[in-house]
Design a protein around this motif. Structure first.
Motif, PDB file in Angstrom:
ATOM      1  N   LEU A   9       0.852  -1.196   0.000  1.00 30.55           N
ATOM      2  CA  LEU A   9       0.000   0.000   0.000  1.00 30.55           C
ATOM      3  C   LEU A   9       0.885   1.243   0.000  1.00 30.55           C
ATOM      4  O   LEU A   9       1.657   1.448   0.926  1.00 30.55           O
ATOM      5  CB  LEU A   9      -0.905   0.002   1.231  1.00 30.55           C
ATOM      6  N   ALA A  11      -0.284   4.507  -1.736  1.00 31.38           N
ATOM      7  CA  ALA A  11      -0.958   5.574  -2.478  1.00 31.38           C
ATOM      8  C   ALA A  11      -1.133   6.849  -1.676  1.00 31.38           C
ATOM      9  O   ALA A  11      -1.412   7.904  -2.227  1.00 31.38           O
ATOM     10  CB  ALA A  11      -2.319   5.083  -2.964  1.00 31.38           C
ATOM     11  N   GLY A  12      -0.963   6.746  -0.365  1.00 31.75           N
ATOM     12  CA  GLY A  12      -1.241   7.912   0.481  1.00 31.75           C
ATOM     13  C   GLY A  12      -0.221   9.028   0.308  1.00 31.75           C
ATOM     14  O   GLY A  12       0.903   8.801  -0.137  1.00 31.75           O
ATOM     15  N   ARG A  16       0.886  13.957   7.314  1.00 26.62           N
ATOM     16  CA  ARG A  16       1.541  14.333   8.565  1.00 26.62           C
ATOM     17  C   ARG A  16       3.043  14.566   8.409  1.00 26.62           C
ATOM     18  O   ARG A  16       3.692  15.108   9.293  1.00 26.62           O
ATOM     19  CB  ARG A  16       1.273  13.245   9.626  1.00 26.62           C
ATOM     20  N   LYS A  23       5.223  10.213   0.973  1.00 27.09           N
ATOM     21  CA  LYS A  23       5.820   9.648   2.191  1.00 27.09           C
ATOM     22  C   LYS A  23       6.715   8.436   1.925  1.00 27.09           C
ATOM     23  O   LYS A  23       7.829   8.352   2.443  1.00 27.09           O
ATOM     24  CB  LYS A  23       4.727   9.283   3.189  1.00 27.09           C
ATOM     25  N   GLN A  74      -4.838   4.074  -7.435  1.00 29.86           N
ATOM     26  CA  GLN A  74      -5.932   4.451  -6.542  1.00 29.86           C
ATOM     27  C   GLN A  74      -6.007   5.986  -6.629  1.00 29.86           C
ATOM     28  O   GLN A  74      -5.394   6.698  -5.843  1.00 29.86           O
ATOM     29  CB  GLN A  74      -5.654   4.020  -5.099  1.00 29.86           C
ATOM     30  N   GLN A  77      -7.601   8.734  -2.597  1.00 33.00           N
ATOM     31  CA  GLN A  77      -7.202   7.917  -1.461  1.00 33.00           C
ATOM     32  C   GLN A  77      -8.308   7.901  -0.414  1.00 33.00           C
ATOM     33  O   GLN A  77      -8.405   8.796   0.414  1.00 33.00           O
ATOM     34  CB  GLN A  77      -5.880   8.426  -0.886  1.00 33.00           C
ATOM     35  N   GLY A  79      -8.852   5.436   1.797  1.00 34.66           N
ATOM     36  CA  GLY A  79      -8.585   4.503   2.894  1.00 34.66           C
ATOM     37  C   GLY A  79      -7.904   3.226   2.448  1.00 34.66           C
ATOM     38  O   GLY A  79      -7.848   2.912   1.260  1.00 34.66           O
ATOM     39  N   THR A  80      -7.386   2.498   3.437  1.00 37.30           N
ATOM     40  CA  THR A  80      -6.565   1.322   3.123  1.00 37.30           C
ATOM     41  C   THR A  80      -7.383   0.177   2.520  1.00 37.30           C
ATOM     42  O   THR A  80      -6.879  -0.575   1.679  1.00 37.30           O
ATOM     43  CB  THR A  80      -5.823   0.835   4.388  1.00 37.30           C
ATOM     44  N   ASP A 104       5.100   2.139   4.476  1.00 37.68           N
ATOM     45  CA  ASP A 104       5.701   3.046   5.473  1.00 37.68           C
ATOM     46  C   ASP A 104       6.191   2.328   6.727  1.00 37.68           C
ATOM     47  O   ASP A 104       6.333   2.937   7.778  1.00 37.68           O
ATOM     48  CB  ASP A 104       4.717   4.175   5.842  1.00 37.68           C
ATOM     49  N   GLY A 141      -3.814   1.377  15.270  1.00 36.90           N
ATOM     50  CA  GLY A 141      -5.062   0.658  15.516  1.00 36.90           C
ATOM     51  C   GLY A 141      -4.845  -0.316  16.662  1.00 36.90           C
ATOM     52  O   GLY A 141      -3.797  -0.945  16.761  1.00 36.90           O
ATOM     53  N   GLU A 156      -9.455   1.758  15.188  1.00 37.86           N
ATOM     54  CA  GLU A 156      -8.492   2.845  14.948  1.00 37.86           C
ATOM     55  C   GLU A 156      -8.508   3.792  16.143  1.00 37.86           C
ATOM     56  O   GLU A 156      -9.538   3.964  16.800  1.00 37.86           O
ATOM     57  CB  GLU A 156      -8.855   3.595  13.675  1.00 37.86           C
ATOM     58  N   ASN A 171      -2.127  -3.052  15.782  1.00 41.49           N
ATOM     59  CA  ASN A 171      -2.112  -3.627  14.438  1.00 41.49           C
ATOM     60  C   ASN A 171      -0.882  -3.107  13.712  1.00 41.49           C
ATOM     61  O   ASN A 171      -0.707  -1.900  13.551  1.00 41.49           O
ATOM     62  CB  ASN A 171      -3.395  -3.194  13.719  1.00 41.49           C
ATOM     63  N   TYR A 199     -11.603   1.419   6.102  1.00 39.86           N
ATOM     64  CA  TYR A 199     -10.467   0.901   6.858  1.00 39.86           C
ATOM     65  C   TYR A 199     -10.255  -0.589   6.585  1.00 39.86           C
ATOM     66  O   TYR A 199     -11.131  -1.405   6.843  1.00 39.86           O
ATOM     67  CB  TYR A 199     -10.710   1.053   8.365  1.00 39.86           C
ATOM     68  N   PRO A 201      -8.439  -2.699   8.344  1.00 36.97           N
ATOM     69  CA  PRO A 201      -8.561  -3.530   9.551  1.00 36.97           C
ATOM     70  C   PRO A 201      -9.996  -3.964   9.840  1.00 36.97           C
ATOM     71  O   PRO A 201     -10.213  -4.953  10.542  1.00 36.97           O
ATOM     72  CB  PRO A 201      -8.022  -2.614  10.658  1.00 36.97           C
ATOM     73  N   ASN A 229       4.781   8.044  10.174  1.00 39.20           N
ATOM     74  CA  ASN A 229       3.765   9.006   9.763  1.00 39.20           C
ATOM     75  C   ASN A 229       4.239  10.448   9.894  1.00 39.20           C
ATOM     76  O   ASN A 229       3.679  11.341   9.286  1.00 39.20           O
ATOM     77  CB  ASN A 229       2.489   8.824  10.599  1.00 39.20           C
TER      78      ASN A 229
HETATM   79  C1  UD1 Z   1      -2.724   1.936   9.533  1.00 41.18           C
HETATM   80  C2  UD1 Z   1      -3.828   1.065  10.135  1.00 41.18           C
HETATM   81  C3  UD1 Z   1      -3.607   0.939  11.628  1.00 41.18           C
HETATM   82  C4  UD1 Z   1      -2.232   0.360  11.906  1.00 41.18           C
HETATM   83  C5  UD1 Z   1      -1.134   1.184  11.193  1.00 41.18           C
HETATM   84  C6  UD1 Z   1       0.177   0.438  11.273  1.00 41.18           C
HETATM   85  C7  UD1 Z   1      -5.770   1.535   8.725  1.00 41.18           C
HETATM   86  C8  UD1 Z   1      -7.076   2.236   8.637  1.00 41.18           C
HETATM   87  N1  UD1 Z   1      -5.113   1.697   9.876  1.00 41.18           N
HETATM   88  O1  UD1 Z   1      -2.861   3.231  10.113  1.00 41.18           O
HETATM   89  O2  UD1 Z   1      -4.604   0.072  12.204  1.00 41.18           O
HETATM   90  O3  UD1 Z   1      -1.985   0.330  13.306  1.00 41.18           O
HETATM   91  O4  UD1 Z   1      -1.453   1.364   9.803  1.00 41.18           O
HETATM   92  O5  UD1 Z   1       1.232   1.192  10.751  1.00 41.18           O
HETATM   93  O6  UD1 Z   1      -5.405   0.823   7.838  1.00 41.18           O
HETATM   94  N2  UD1 Z   1      -2.720   4.110   1.847  1.00 41.18           N
HETATM   95  C9  UD1 Z   1      -3.174   3.940   0.560  1.00 41.18           C
HETATM   96  N3  UD1 Z   1      -4.381   4.467   0.213  1.00 41.18           N
HETATM   97  C10 UD1 Z   1      -5.179   5.106   1.108  1.00 41.18           C
HETATM   98  C11 UD1 Z   1      -4.711   5.276   2.420  1.00 41.18           C
HETATM   99  C12 UD1 Z   1      -3.484   4.750   2.769  1.00 41.18           C
HETATM  100  O7  UD1 Z   1      -2.508   3.349  -0.282  1.00 41.18           O
HETATM  101  O8  UD1 Z   1      -6.265   5.527   0.706  1.00 41.18           O
HETATM  102  C13 UD1 Z   1      -1.394   3.555   2.209  1.00 41.18           C
HETATM  103  C14 UD1 Z   1      -0.439   4.613   2.706  1.00 41.18           C
HETATM  104  O9  UD1 Z   1       0.331   5.144   1.625  1.00 41.18           O
HETATM  105  C15 UD1 Z   1       0.424   3.846   3.694  1.00 41.18           C
HETATM  106  C16 UD1 Z   1      -0.481   2.729   4.174  1.00 41.18           C
HETATM  107  O10 UD1 Z   1      -1.557   2.647   3.264  1.00 41.18           O
HETATM  108  O11 UD1 Z   1       1.564   3.294   3.084  1.00 41.18           O
HETATM  109  C17 UD1 Z   1      -1.020   2.973   5.589  1.00 41.18           C
HETATM  110  O12 UD1 Z   1      -1.712   4.205   5.609  1.00 41.18           O
HETATM  111  P1  UD1 Z   1      -1.553   5.227   6.823  1.00 41.18           P
HETATM  112  O13 UD1 Z   1      -2.384   6.420   6.531  1.00 41.18           O
HETATM  113  O14 UD1 Z   1      -0.137   5.431   7.155  1.00 41.18           O
HETATM  114  O15 UD1 Z   1      -2.283   4.386   7.979  1.00 41.18           O
HETATM  115  P2  UD1 Z   1      -2.100   4.555   9.556  1.00 41.18           P
HETATM  116  O16 UD1 Z   1      -2.869   5.728   9.999  1.00 41.18           O
HETATM  117  O17 UD1 Z   1      -0.684   4.505   9.902  1.00 41.18           O
END
Ligand code: UD1
Ligand code: CA
Length: 462
Positions: A9, A11-12, A16, A23, A74, A77, A79-80, A104, A141, A156, A171, A199, A201, A229
């Protein structure tokens, strides 16, 4: 393990971080964060590796060019879970296991991923999530378990009740899913109440009661799962990585005069009896042999240094190869494709680029050597430079074995100096020099006797 696909993953934006750079491209120990994750996944030889890209997708793709990765877009963005949903079409028909990691979490190791995969396969669960107990779980999470310890769901931080926030098991953002069950669950996920995002999770609670169920796989070294982050977390991760590399190298017989001031990347290898002075930065795939000493203030990246060499203070060495018994510096700059054969010496304020310095040859002071091949036992005098660039094209200089180049010589390329030739100090050499010739390329000096006194008295009167 070829019934495996990996999804990263990425795409974010990483809001922060407050950065123009996506990132996952922020460097960790000299490599983009996401490159570490790819490295950790590599040993599993997944059938396919997909990366979800969105924010500045082109930049991320460009940084990973050369990797056998399929990119899935994606564009928004959301959510995951939404990110993972984008792979639905690409993975249609795939019925194996899906390893999902975030771009990340650069400290994740292959061993840990292997643990998750094994646990997943041993139990034939529909989902296995990696968890860890952190002293400070802020931002992650939280893992909610039943009274008997079974995994129930993940909440979360933003949505967690105060008593849930006190849970220290988090998580890690690493999952293994049975592909056939995953996409159905993803489609059932509803937007979160607080952020409106989907989400990933949440898939855990949805798969929990189905045949196979879900499980948590807890790891012992909580540092590994650290996600980045913020810039503060990036700094902490560096500190952890450097400490880890220092511990490893000390155990392998390397002397670090101050392990807290050794900035060594995780892929760097150093042989026993080598010595590192404080404030040395070693990045990328750097390999250093045995018994080599590196003094303070050197930055060495993607380079190889042999045994029993000495790198004196303040050198920058990039994408270069240095043989055994060489001496470099102080304050030398070896740019990409500098090759020093054994017992070569490159001294103070010397820049070398795309050049070979042959066995036992010396370029001791204040030189620029570019696009040049220097043979064996050559001595290049102080201040000598190669003029390799005419403003349009780069040209090569060849200096054969046993040549002696006097001080302050200008070698205008393309030019060749034959074996055993001598170049007089201060020469500008524009034509090839045959073997064993003595070349002068400078104006003849004239001494006018008494003229200095005449000059001075004229000026005194004026
Ligand atoms: C996420 C988890 C959290 C966990 C943590 C661990 C979710 C909702 N929460 O939180 O439970 O404890 O990781 O590090 O998953 N991304 C996408 N597309 C999106 C959003 C995010 O590709 O629409 C990617 C981001 O680029 C990143 C990864 O997913 O590489 C995680 O996203 P991030 O926003 O860092 O999630 P956390 O808030 O850290
Ligand atoms: Ca994160």
């Amino acid at each position: 393990m070829n019934d495996l696909c990996t999804v990263i993953l990425a795409a974010g934006q990483g809001t922060r971080m407050r950065s123009k750079l996506p990132k996952v491209l922020h460097p960790v120990a000299g490599l983009p964060m996401i490159a570490h994750v790819i490295e950790a996944c590599r040993p599993f030889q997944a059938k396919r590796t997909l990366a979800i890209v969105g924010h500045q997708a082109d930049r991320v793709k460009q940084a990973l060019a050369g990797e056998a990765i399929e990119f899935v877009a994606q564009p928004e963005q959301r959510g995951t879970a939404h990110a993972l949903l984008q792979t639905r079409e690409a993975l249609a028909g795939f019925d194996g296991d899906l390893l999902v990691v975030s771009g990340d979490t650069p400290l994740l190791t292959s061993q840990t991923l292997d643990g998750v995969l094994r646990a997943h396969r041993d139990t034939r669960a529909l989902a296995t999530v990696l968890t860890a107990e952190l002293p400070d779980p802020t931002g992650y999470g939280r893992v909610i378990r039943s009274a008997t310890g079974g995994l129930l769901r993940i909440v979360e931080e933003l949505e967690a009740a105060p008593q849930e926030r006190r849970i220290r098991e988090i998580n890690a953002g690493v999952y293994c899913f049975a592909a056939h069950a995953l996409f159905e669950a993803l489609q059932a996920i509803r937007p979160s109440a607080v952020k409106g995002e989907l989400y990933l999770p949440d898939a855990i609670a949805l798969l929990r009661d189905r045949d196979g169920g879900v499980q948590a796989h807890r790891i012992l070294d909580p540092d590994e799962v650290r996600g980045i982050n913020t810039r503060a977390e990036l700094a902490e991760i560096h500190r952890l990585l450097w400490r880890k590399a220092a511990r490893r190298l000390l155990a392998e017989g390397v002397t670090l005069l101050d392990p807290e001031r050794a900035y060594i990347g995780p892929l760097v290898r150093i042989g026993p009896d080598s010595i590192l002075y404080p404030n040395v930065i070693l990045e990328g795939q750097t390999v250093i042999g045995e018994g080599t000493t590196i003094y303070s203030g050197c930055r060495i990246r993607n380079s190889t240094i042999g045994d029993d060499s000495v790198i004196l203070d303040g050198c920058i060495i990039q994408e270069s190869q240095i043989g055994d018994g060489c001496q470099v510096g102080p304050y030398a700059h070896l740019r990409p494709e500098a090759r020093l054969r054994q017992h070569a010496k490159v001294g103070n304020f010397v820049e070398v680029k795309k050049s070979v310095v042959g066995e036992g040859s010396k370029v001791p002071h204040l030189s620029y050597i570019g696009d040049t091949t220097i043979g064996k036992r050559v001595n290049v005098g102080a201040g000598t430079i190669t003029c390799n660039y005419d403003g349009f094209t780069k040209h090569r200089t060849v200096i054969e074995d046993d040549v002696f180049v006097g001080s302050d010589v200008i070698l205008v390329a393309p030019v060749s100096i034959g074996r055993g030739a001598i170049i007089a100090a201060g020469s500008t050499i524009t034509e090839d020099v045959p073997p064993d010739a003595l070349a002068f390329g400078r104006a003849r000096q004239t001494n006018k006797s008494g003229a200095a006194e005449v000059f001075r008295s004229k000026h005194r009167k004026g």
